[in-house]
Enzyme design. Structure first.
Site, short mmCIF file in Angstrom:
data_model
loop_
_atom_site.label_atom_id
_atom_site.label_comp_id
_atom_site.label_asym_id
_atom_site.label_seq_id
_atom_site.Cartn_x
_atom_site.Cartn_y
_atom_site.Cartn_z
N TYR A 172 53.91 44.94 26.32
CA TYR A 172 53.74 46.40 26.38
C TYR A 172 52.54 46.85 25.56
O TYR A 172 52.23 46.26 24.54
CB TYR A 172 54.98 47.11 25.84
CG TYR A 172 56.22 46.96 26.68
CD1 TYR A 172 56.18 46.43 27.97
CD2 TYR A 172 57.47 47.35 26.19
CE1 TYR A 172 57.34 46.31 28.72
CE2 TYR A 172 58.62 47.23 26.94
CZ TYR A 172 58.55 46.71 28.21
OH TYR A 172 59.69 46.58 28.95
N LEU A 200 65.93 56.17 35.56
CA LEU A 200 65.47 57.34 36.31
C LEU A 200 64.51 56.96 37.43
O LEU A 200 63.81 57.82 37.97
CB LEU A 200 64.80 58.35 35.36
CG LEU A 200 65.73 59.01 34.35
CD1 LEU A 200 64.94 59.90 33.39
CD2 LEU A 200 66.82 59.81 35.06
N LEU A 212 63.96 60.26 39.91
CA LEU A 212 65.27 60.91 39.95
C LEU A 212 65.35 62.18 39.10
O LEU A 212 66.37 62.86 39.09
CB LEU A 212 66.36 59.92 39.53
CG LEU A 212 66.63 58.81 40.55
CD1 LEU A 212 67.50 57.72 39.94
CD2 LEU A 212 67.30 59.38 41.81
N THR A 213 64.26 62.51 38.41
CA THR A 213 64.22 63.79 37.70
C THR A 213 63.94 64.95 38.64
O THR A 213 64.17 66.11 38.30
CB THR A 213 63.13 63.80 36.62
OG1 THR A 213 61.83 63.74 37.26
CG2 THR A 213 63.27 62.61 35.68
N GLY A 214 63.38 64.65 39.81
CA GLY A 214 62.99 65.69 40.75
C GLY A 214 61.60 66.24 40.53
O GLY A 214 61.13 67.09 41.30
N LYS A 215 60.89 65.72 39.52
CA LYS A 215 59.59 66.31 39.19
C LYS A 215 58.50 65.96 40.19
O LYS A 215 57.44 66.58 40.19
CB LYS A 215 59.16 65.90 37.78
CG LYS A 215 58.88 64.41 37.59
CD LYS A 215 58.53 64.14 36.13
CE LYS A 215 58.30 62.66 35.87
NZ LYS A 215 58.03 62.41 34.42
#
Length: 347
Positions: A53, A236, A241-244
């Site tokens: 990372y 998510l 899946l946040t809809g953003k």
């Protein structure tokens, strides 16, 4: 905050685990520190990182997330208050900047990987050391079907576990975990560990979310019966899946805005249809879509911790709040109806 036992150890980890893969790429060191401050204040005692990372992976950002955690531990004096997990990369052609460019799960590479991570983390031990993906070819990272590779030159599991056992005895790591594993791999590691008196994996870090419930097919039973609980990553679905991202929206600084090509698994027609249905279901019941998605993962019996990542403190606080949400029967029935129509469209 809720806490759950990590495998058969004496460690109690927070249900929300703070992921770090944006630190050093999408987030600065100061922002990473602020996220850890907030998380610790909210009862999160579990931080997950990896030698590779931040993500997307580059030679310039390799190890940066660990360095940011290390500078925070040193500045705050919080080492004894948190459980730190990291991971060693397995074989892969994309990692020419890691060690000799051909990383393996053998003695030479694992020993060096642990030493390098300890240095970057500024600590004398790693609480949970995970194999980021198997040495052998498996069906992960967007694949559901298994394709066997004959005569593959893979490091034997017993050899890998033997090295990890030596690292445990040396006090450099405390416990061992798996990642992106299969039921066969989970059982093989457990069996060999039990037979040879080697460290038994205490967890498995696999993708799990509403549009990828493939973990349930075989891994879930192993996780429960063998006390090898899931550390769920991508709960998510990369933020979908946040809809953003609904309606083609691409918010500034968001992952799909910055690195769309890196997360193609969510872009298919079935996946997009399922994501839209889950977002609509949440809003139909007056729920925030992200909290609904996280609450579902949190409540699975096989889940030990849900790994959340965020680029803002507001996102992180909302993600942590998911531990307080219990989904009602109507919502759960709606989730199962969507799953029945679009089963695991984004593996």
């Amino acid at each position: 905050m809720q806490y759950r036992r990590l495998g058969r150890t004496d460690l109690e980890v927070s249900l929300i685990c703070l992921g770090s893969m944006t630190w050093g790429r999408q987030n600065t060191e100061a922002e990473g520190h602020a996220q850890m401050d907030l998380a610790l204040d909210r009862g999160v005692n579990f931080i997950d990182t990896a030698e590779m990372y931040s993500v997307p992976v580059t030679a310039e950002t390799y190890g940066r997330s660990e360095e940011i955690i290390g500078s925070w531990l040193a500045a705050r004096g919080t080492r004894d208050r948190v459980i730190v997990a990291s991971k060693a990369v397995g074989p892969g052609s994309r990692f020419g900047h890691i060690r000799d460019g051909r990383p393996r799960l053998n003695r030479e590479h694992l020993t060096r990987a642990v030493e390098d991570s300890l240095r970057r983390l500024r600590t004398d031990r790693i609480d949970l050391y995970q194999l980021h993906w198997p040495e052998r070819s498996v069906n992960s990272f967007g694949k559901l079907g298994y394709v066997h590779v004959e005569d593959e030159d893979a490091i034997p599991i017993a050899e890998t576990l033997g090295v990890l056992g030596d690292l445990v005895r040396a006090g450099k790591i405390r416990h061992v975990g798996l990642s992106n594993e299969t039921p066969w791999g989970m059982m093989s590691f457990a069996r060999i560990a039990d037979q040879a008196g080697l460290p038994r994996p205490v967890s498995v870090q696999n993708a799990y979310n509403l549009v990828n419930r493939s973990f349930e097919v075989g891994c879930a039973e192993v996780a429960i019966r063998e006390d090898m609980g899931l550390l769920a990553y991508s709960p998510l679905a990369g933020g979908w899946l946040t809809g953003k991202y609904a309606g083609g929206a691409r918010p500034a600084g968001a992952r799909m805005t910055e690195f769309a090509d890196y997360f193609r698994r969510y872009g298919g027609e079935s996946g997009q249809a399922a994501i839209a249905a889950y977002v609509a279901l949440a809003r139909e019941h007056g729920l925030d879509p992200a909290r609904m998605a996280l609450a579902y993962v949190n409540a699975r019996r096989f889940t030990t911790a849900t790994i959340v990542g965020a680029t803002t403190l507001e996102q992180l606080a909302a993600n942590i709040d998911s531990v307080d949400l219990t989904l009602g029967d109507e919502v759960l029935q709606g989730i199962e109806a969507i799953q029945a129509r679009w089963s695991n469209p984004c593996p």
